[in-house]
Design a protein around this motif. Structure first.
Motif, PDB file in Angstrom:
ATOM      1  N   GLN A 287       8.420 -72.753  34.431  1.00  0.00           N
ATOM      2  CA  GLN A 287       9.886 -72.744  34.487  1.00  0.00           C
ATOM      3  C   GLN A 287      10.372 -71.854  35.619  1.00  0.00           C
ATOM      4  O   GLN A 287      11.329 -72.220  36.327  1.00  0.00           O
ATOM      5  N   ASN A 288       9.734 -70.707  35.830  1.00  0.00           N
ATOM      6  CA  ASN A 288      10.130 -69.812  36.930  1.00  0.00           C
ATOM      7  C   ASN A 288       9.904 -70.478  38.270  1.00  0.00           C
ATOM      8  O   ASN A 288      10.717 -70.338  39.202  1.00  0.00           O
ATOM      9  N   ASN A 291      12.669 -73.123  38.792  1.00  0.00           N
ATOM     10  CA  ASN A 291      13.934 -72.469  39.110  1.00  0.00           C
ATOM     11  C   ASN A 291      13.903 -71.870  40.515  1.00  0.00           C
ATOM     12  O   ASN A 291      14.918 -71.879  41.221  1.00  0.00           O
ATOM     13  N   GLY A 294      14.451 -74.737  43.008  1.00  0.00           N
ATOM     14  CA  GLY A 294      15.866 -75.152  43.029  1.00  0.00           C
ATOM     15  C   GLY A 294      16.029 -76.635  43.228  1.00  0.00           C
ATOM     16  O   GLY A 294      16.727 -77.305  42.479  1.00  0.00           O
TER      17      GLY A 294
END
Length: 320
Positions: A287-288, A291, A294
């Protein structure tokens, strides 16, 4: 002082006598017999003289009253007699009126009887005249009925002849129509068979064309599907590579994985990330990484994007 007293006494006596006379008249007392005068041993001569004068006046007044009463009684008798006379005249007039009314009633009754007899005679004459008219009408109706029956018989004979001729003509016409109908039906059947054969040939040709088009479309669809899947797999590999580049790993992640669902905008912007399952540490790192990136690679072709806007990935950390 004694002079005044002598004058007052006659006045008092006179007033007393007047009052007594009035009361006596009111009570219908007879004054025909004069009462005896009581002796007044001490009466003065002037007083006695005054009493005598007043007594004469009283007598005159009594006579006047009696005369008035007698006149009133006479007038009352005359009035009663007049009333009786008028009552007798009224009774006689009433009896005469009753006799006149009774006579008028008898005359009216006689007139009613005569009127009723005249009405009965008129009704009898009317009934007789009506019966004669009905008899004449029945005779006329019988004559007309006979004439109508004769005319009806003649008309029936004419109609029977006309019907026979019409039936013969109808039979001829029906036979001609039957033959024409059979010929038309034969021609219609032949035309229908021709049209059926033409329609069947057209349908076979259309079906063959549709089958050919369907086969060609199936080939094109299969090729496009393969192309789409190839494009989708290509971009999935590119997305996975992007995630791997941004993934921070350590040795504890070896042999572990995480399943995620990524929702993308048409320009590749990540709008949502959902964890479907897997190692928590790997899932946090995945997930990091998403994110951090982007934006992820997305095909510019709309149909390819439709297959990729919600994409499921399984991320396994890679170790060099």
């Amino acid at each position: 002082m004694s002079g005044n007293q002598s004058m007052k006494l006659p006045i008092i006596v006179s007033a007393t006598i007047h009052v007594g006379v009035i009361v006596a008249l009111a009570l219908n007392i007879d004054f025909s017999s004069k009462p005896e005068m009581l002796a007044a041993p001490h009466a003065q001569p002037e007083a006695l003289k005054a009493v005598a004068i007043e007594q004469n006046k009283v007598d005159d007044y009594v006579k006047q009253v009696r005369q008035e009463r007698a006149d009133a009684a006479r007038k009352e008798r005359d009035r009663q007699a007049e009333l009786e006379r008028k009552a007798d005249d009224a009774r006689k007039a009433r009896e005469q009126e009753q006799q006149r009314i009774q006579k008028l009633a008898e005359q009216r009754k006689q007139q009613e009887i005569e009127t009723q007899k005249a009405a009965e005679a008129a009704e009898t004459a009317r009934i007789k005249q009506q019966q004669e008219q009905e008899k004449a009408a029945k005779a006329e109706a019988a004559r007309k009925q006979k004439e109508q029956e004769q005319k009806a018989a003649e008309e029936a004979a004419k109609k029977a002849e006309a019907k026979r001729k019409a039936e013969e003509a109808a039979a001829k016409k029906a036979e001609a129509e039957r033959k024409a109908r059979e010929e038309a039906e034969r021609k219609a059947r032949a035309e229908a068979e021709r049209k059926r054969q033409v329609e069947e040939a057209r349908r076979r040709q259309e079906q063959e064309m549709q089958d050919a088009l369907a086969a060609e479309q199936a080939q094109l669809s299969a090729a496009r599907s393969r192309q789409l899947m190839s494009e989708v797999n290509k971009y999935k590999a590119m997305i996975t590579s992007t995630i791997q580049r941004n993934l921070v790993v350590d040795d504890s992640m070896r042999g572990k994985s995480c399943k995620v669902q990524v929702r993308l905008a048409s320009d590749g912007f990540v709008t949502n990330v959902s964890i479907l399952g897997g190692d928590p540490q790997v899932c946090r790192a995945t997930q990091n990484a998403i994110n951090k990136a982007g934006r992820l690679p997305v095909s510019p072709e709309p149909d390819v994007y439709q297959q990729m806007k919600e994409i499921n990935l399984e991320v396994r950390p890679e170790f060099n």
